[in-house]
Design a protein around this motif. Structure first.
Motif, PDB file in Angstrom:
ATOM      1  N   PRO A 416       0.813  -1.221   0.000  1.00 54.75           N
ATOM      2  CA  PRO A 416       0.000   0.000   0.000  1.00 54.75           C
ATOM      3  C   PRO A 416       0.848   1.274   0.000  1.00 54.75           C
ATOM      4  N   THR A 417       0.362   2.264  -0.728  1.00 57.92           N
ATOM      5  CA  THR A 417       1.002   3.578  -0.744  1.00 57.92           C
ATOM      6  C   THR A 417       0.178   4.529   0.115  1.00 57.92           C
ATOM      7  N   LEU A 418       0.809   5.095   1.131  1.00 59.84           N
ATOM      8  CA  LEU A 418       0.156   6.070   2.004  1.00 59.84           C
ATOM      9  C   LEU A 418       1.000   7.334   2.009  1.00 59.84           C
ATOM     10  N   LEU A 419       0.330   8.471   1.878  1.00 59.17           N
ATOM     11  CA  LEU A 419       1.024   9.743   1.781  1.00 59.17           C
ATOM     12  C   LEU A 419       1.280  10.336   3.159  1.00 59.17           C
ATOM     13  N   SER A 420       2.283  11.186   3.235  1.00 59.19           N
ATOM     14  CA  SER A 420       2.594  11.863   4.488  1.00 59.19           C
ATOM     15  C   SER A 420       1.566  12.968   4.711  1.00 59.19           C
ATOM     16  N   ASP A 421       0.428  12.568   5.232  1.00 58.32           N
ATOM     17  CA  ASP A 421      -0.697  13.476   5.482  1.00 58.32           C
ATOM     18  C   ASP A 421      -1.590  12.813   6.515  1.00 58.32           C
ATOM     19  N   THR A 422      -2.758  13.364   6.757  1.00 56.45           N
ATOM     20  CA  THR A 422      -3.648  12.797   7.766  1.00 56.45           C
ATOM     21  C   THR A 422      -4.261  11.490   7.286  1.00 56.45           C
ATOM     22  N   LEU A 423      -4.737  10.705   8.241  1.00 56.49           N
ATOM     23  CA  LEU A 423      -5.461   9.472   7.888  1.00 56.49           C
ATOM     24  C   LEU A 423      -6.679   9.797   7.032  1.00 56.49           C
ATOM     25  N   GLU A 424      -7.387  10.866   7.400  1.00 51.08           N
ATOM     26  CA  GLU A 424      -8.585  11.237   6.655  1.00 51.08           C
ATOM     27  C   GLU A 424      -8.261  11.554   5.204  1.00 51.08           C
ATOM     28  N   TYR A 425      -7.166  12.290   4.975  1.00 53.75           N
ATOM     29  CA  TYR A 425      -6.784  12.606   3.601  1.00 53.75           C
ATOM     30  C   TYR A 425      -6.422  11.345   2.838  1.00 53.75           C
ATOM     31  N   ASN A 426      -5.729  10.417   3.473  1.00 53.24           N
ATOM     32  CA  ASN A 426      -5.345   9.174   2.809  1.00 53.24           C
ATOM     33  C   ASN A 426      -6.546   8.290   2.490  1.00 53.24           C
ATOM     34  N   LEU A 427      -7.646   8.496   3.188  1.00 51.01           N
ATOM     35  CA  LEU A 427      -8.854   7.725   2.896  1.00 51.01           C
ATOM     36  C   LEU A 427      -9.699   8.361   1.801  1.00 51.01           C
ATOM     37  N   SER A 428      -9.682   9.692   1.715  1.00 53.30           N
ATOM     38  CA  SER A 428     -10.591  10.384   0.792  1.00 53.30           C
ATOM     39  C   SER A 428      -9.882  11.163  -0.302  1.00 53.30           C
ATOM     40  N   PHE A 429      -8.587  11.443  -0.152  1.00 51.23           N
ATOM     41  CA  PHE A 429      -7.833  12.287  -1.077  1.00 51.23           C
ATOM     42  C   PHE A 429      -8.543  13.629  -1.255  1.00 51.23           C
ATOM     43  N   ASP A 430      -8.828  14.036  -2.488  1.00 45.22           N
ATOM     44  CA  ASP A 430      -9.413  15.367  -2.704  1.00 45.22           C
ATOM     45  C   ASP A 430     -10.941  15.373  -2.595  1.00 45.22           C
ATOM     46  N   ASN A 431     -11.532  14.211  -2.351  1.00 41.04           N
ATOM     47  CA  ASN A 431     -12.993  14.130  -2.204  1.00 41.04           C
ATOM     48  C   ASN A 431     -13.349  14.470  -0.755  1.00 41.04           C
ATOM     49  N   GLU A 432     -13.438  15.778  -0.479  1.00 42.93           N
ATOM     50  CA  GLU A 432     -13.570  16.248   0.906  1.00 42.93           C
ATOM     51  C   GLU A 432     -14.868  15.790   1.574  1.00 42.93           C
ATOM     52  N   ASN A 433     -15.911  15.552   0.791  1.00 42.86           N
ATOM     53  CA  ASN A 433     -17.207  15.193   1.379  1.00 42.86           C
ATOM     54  C   ASN A 433     -17.381  13.691   1.558  1.00 42.86           C
ATOM     55  N   LEU A 434     -16.403  12.912   1.099  1.00 45.96           N
ATOM     56  CA  LEU A 434     -16.577  11.457   1.133  1.00 45.96           C
ATOM     57  C   LEU A 434     -16.753  10.934   2.550  1.00 45.96           C
ATOM     58  N   ILE A 435     -15.930  11.416   3.485  1.00 48.83           N
ATOM     59  CA  ILE A 435     -16.006  10.928   4.866  1.00 48.83           C
ATOM     60  C   ILE A 435     -17.374  11.213   5.469  1.00 48.83           C
ATOM     61  N   GLU A 436     -17.870  12.433   5.270  1.00 48.13           N
ATOM     62  CA  GLU A 436     -19.173  12.789   5.844  1.00 48.13           C
ATOM     63  C   GLU A 436     -20.314  12.033   5.182  1.00 48.13           C
ATOM     64  N   ARG A 437     -20.241  11.898   3.853  1.00 50.91           N
ATOM     65  CA  ARG A 437     -21.315  11.208   3.138  1.00 50.91           C
ATOM     66  C   ARG A 437     -21.396   9.735   3.510  1.00 50.91           C
ATOM     67  N   ARG A 438     -20.268   9.130   3.807  1.00 53.46           N
ATOM     68  CA  ARG A 438     -20.243   7.688   4.086  1.00 53.46           C
ATOM     69  C   ARG A 438     -19.754   7.409   5.513  1.00 53.46           C
ATOM     70  N   ARG A 439     -20.145   8.305   6.420  1.00 52.94           N
ATOM     71  CA  ARG A 439     -19.702   8.184   7.808  1.00 52.94           C
ATOM     72  C   ARG A 439     -20.153   6.856   8.418  1.00 52.94           C
ATOM     73  N   ASN A 440     -21.396   6.451   8.183  1.00 49.23           N
ATOM     74  CA  ASN A 440     -21.895   5.192   8.755  1.00 49.23           C
ATOM     75  C   ASN A 440     -21.127   3.999   8.192  1.00 49.23           C
ATOM     76  N   GLU A 441     -20.903   4.026   6.885  1.00 44.91           N
ATOM     77  CA  GLU A 441     -20.168   2.922   6.259  1.00 44.91           C
ATOM     78  C   GLU A 441     -18.717   2.901   6.750  1.00 44.91           C
ATOM     79  N   LEU A 442     -18.149   4.093   6.963  1.00 41.27           N
ATOM     80  CA  LEU A 442     -16.785   4.176   7.477  1.00 41.27           C
ATOM     81  C   LEU A 442     -16.694   3.519   8.849  1.00 41.27           C
ATOM     82  N   ASN A 443     -17.636   3.849   9.744  1.00 41.31           N
ATOM     83  CA  ASN A 443     -17.619   3.263  11.082  1.00 41.31           C
ATOM     84  C   ASN A 443     -17.801   1.750  11.026  1.00 41.31           C
TER      85      ASN A 443
END
Length: 544
Positions: A416-443
């Motif tokens: 796996p390639t993970l960037l030197s940034d936050t966990l949230e950024y590594n999960l969503s990259f530039d899709n800033e709304n992805l975490i909020e839209r899929r919060r239940n699925e993320l949990n």
């Protein structure tokens, strides 16, 4: 020079108004510098014959005003230059990187990334600095040459004629050294890039070096790189010194002729001291402008090296990418697929269909082409394989695979390639709304992958930063984050390359159960050696 300006034209036009203002300011400052010698020389002549001190304050005020204005304009011009150089250099650098990113995957696999990074960055900035400097300096120095030659001709035609002879001598020297200057500049810049690569290698492979105790081996590799750099630097210095020495000799001889001729003229009463100072100042200004054009010819060879090195990337053919976009993926077909690398057959006559609602396993020992097969399916080798790959019946080379991979395909890599940034950024990259839209699925996924305790223990949880090369994560944590990122994307096709290699048995079982839950609306493809993980799969492809 024409080739360099054509290459940089778009970047110059992009910031044309700032560039125009910068050039205008430098021309105004040059005009001020042309006035200063005349003021000083005239002041000295007035001083010799004056019987009052009133005129001193007039010259003082005029001279001070010109220089204060020049200082203010110089600060503004300097700020403009830095902004121009940084933004234009970055724009060119970025565009070359975008070009390299879209080269055929087979070509990029051969590249030394550290060497490439240093080469692109240095060459891009070199060309932009040269372009800005030439646009500004050619105008300024041309104005200085014309103005000073005209003024010198008014003051003393013989000296003006002598300067034209000096200019011709400079031009002859440049013609004689042009090819040698280009050659040593090219060799030196290549040596610099290779040395930077070896330097980067020392730090990038730190764990590997420690693990195998290869300290001396890697230092020897660095020593070889430095030896080549030193040889290139000495050759570069030698050639440039010889060229510069000839330039200096011409300059000294010209100054000596002016001193001799001017001294005789003053003694014979045909020239005042103030007038001689004016002529001497304009003579030096014009000589400096002539030397600029000679120096520009010298530096042009160095910048032609940068131009030619960047052209190597610009002229490379980009990878094939079609225009058709798909709204969804229902079916993937591989028919008579064959692939070779360096004339060695890797994949031979593969035939398989992947359908929505089913899960598939790809098996095979190391070196049988499992990962390569995935790369081909993802469109990384378009045009380099034989046979057919079709999505929904549409050939791969007709599909916009950039768009398809971005929206409808998710891949969890074996490494796996993970960037030197936050966990949230590594999960969503530039899709800033992805975490909020899929919060239940993320949990839910965090629970399935048994990551609750790990995330809760982090100081800022999902906003915690992953270090460079993910050194603050274990192999299992990196793999789980990669799998989490892939499922969170919610693509039509999910590809998991050795997903259980670093997972414990409980997490592996939870992941297998989750795949069964979601497979009805997706195509699931798993590359694995774990036979327990792929029980009850709908299709198995075994490579040998």
């Amino acid at each position: 020079m024409k080739r360099i300006f054509k290459f940089c034209k778009n970047y110059l036009l992009l910031y044309k108004w700032r560039l125009f203002l910068y050039i205008l300011l430098t021309i105004i400052m040059s005009a001020g510098s042309l006035l200063s010698p005349f003021i000083i020389g005239d002041f000295i002549d007035q001083l010799i014959t004056a019987d009052s001190i009133n005129f001193i304050f007039q010259y003082f005020s005029l001279f001070a005003g010109i220089n204060i204005i020049s200082i203010i304009l110089g600060y503004i011009a300097g700020r403009l230059y830095v902004r121009l150089q940084c933004t234009m250099g970055y724009s060119l650098n970025r565009d070359i990187i975008k070009k390299v990113q879209r080269l055929p995957f087979k070509a990029t696999q051969r590249l030394d990334t550290a060497y490439l990074n240093q080469r692109i960055n240095n060459d891009s900035n070199s060309l932009i600095i040269f372009s800005i400097s030439v646009v500004q300096s050619i105008l300024v120095n041309a104005i200085i040459i014309v103005a000073t030659l005209f003024l010198l001709y008014l003051f003393h035609p013989a000296i003006a004629t002598f300067l034209l002879v000096v200019a011709f001598i400079y031009f002859v020297f440049f013609i004689l050294f042009r090819n040698a200057l280009y050659r040593v500049s090219y060799d030196f810049q290549e040596a610099q890039s290779h040395f930077f690569s070896k330097l980067q290698e020392q730090l990038f492979n730190m764990k590997f070096i420690k693990l195998h105790s290869l300290y001396d081996h890697f230092i020897n590799r660095l020593n070889i790189g430095f030896s080549n750099l030193l040889t290139g630097a000495l050759t570069h210095q030698k050639t440039n010194y010889i060229f510069g020495s000839l330039d200096q000799i011409v300059m000294i001889v010209a100054q000596m002729v002016l001193m001799l001729f001017g001294g005789i003229e003053i003694i014979n009463g045909r020239l005042t001291i103030g007038r001689f100072i004016i002529i001497s100042s304009y003579f030096n200004m014009m000589l400096g402008a002539i030397r600029y054009f000679l120096g520009m010819g010298k530096t042009l060879q160095s910048h032609l090296v940068s131009y030619n090195r960047l052209q190597e990337f610009v002229q490379m053919s980009q990878e094939l990418n079609g225009n058709q976009t798909l709204d969804k993926i229902n079916h993937i077909e591989l028919k008579d697929l064959c692939f070779s690398y360096d004339n060695q057959g890797i994949i031979k006559n593969v035939n398989i269909s992947f359908e929505k609602g089913k899960k598939y396993a790809i098996l095979g020992s190391n070196g049988t082409g499992k990962s390569t097969l995935l790369d081909i399916m993802m469109g990384l080798h378009t045009g380099d394989f034989n046979g057919q790959v079709k999505y929904n019946g549409l050939p791969l080379d007709e599909i916009n695979m950039y768009d398809l991979r971005s929206r409808l395909i998710g891949v969890s890599e074996q490494e796996p390639t993970l960037l030197s940034d936050t966990l949230e950024y590594n999960l969503s990259f530039d899709n800033e709304n992805l975490i909020e839209r899929r919060r239940n699925e993320l949990n839910k996924l965090i629970g399935i992958l048994q990551m609750q305790a790990y995330i809760q223990a982090l100081p800022n949880q999902l906003n915690s930063v992953i270090s460079e090369q993910a050194t603050n994560l274990s192999g299992g944590e990196k793999q789980k984050l990669s799998i989490l990122r892939t499922f969170l994307k919610n693509p039509d096709v999910i590809v998991l390359d050795e997903p259980t290699s670093a997972l414990d048995e409980s997490t592996r079982d939870s992941l297998a159960q989750y795949i069964d839950e979601i497979k009805h609306e997706k195509i699931i493809i798993v590359v694995t050696h774990d036979m327990d993980f792929i029980r009850s799969y709908d299709g198995v492809l075994k490579l040998s």
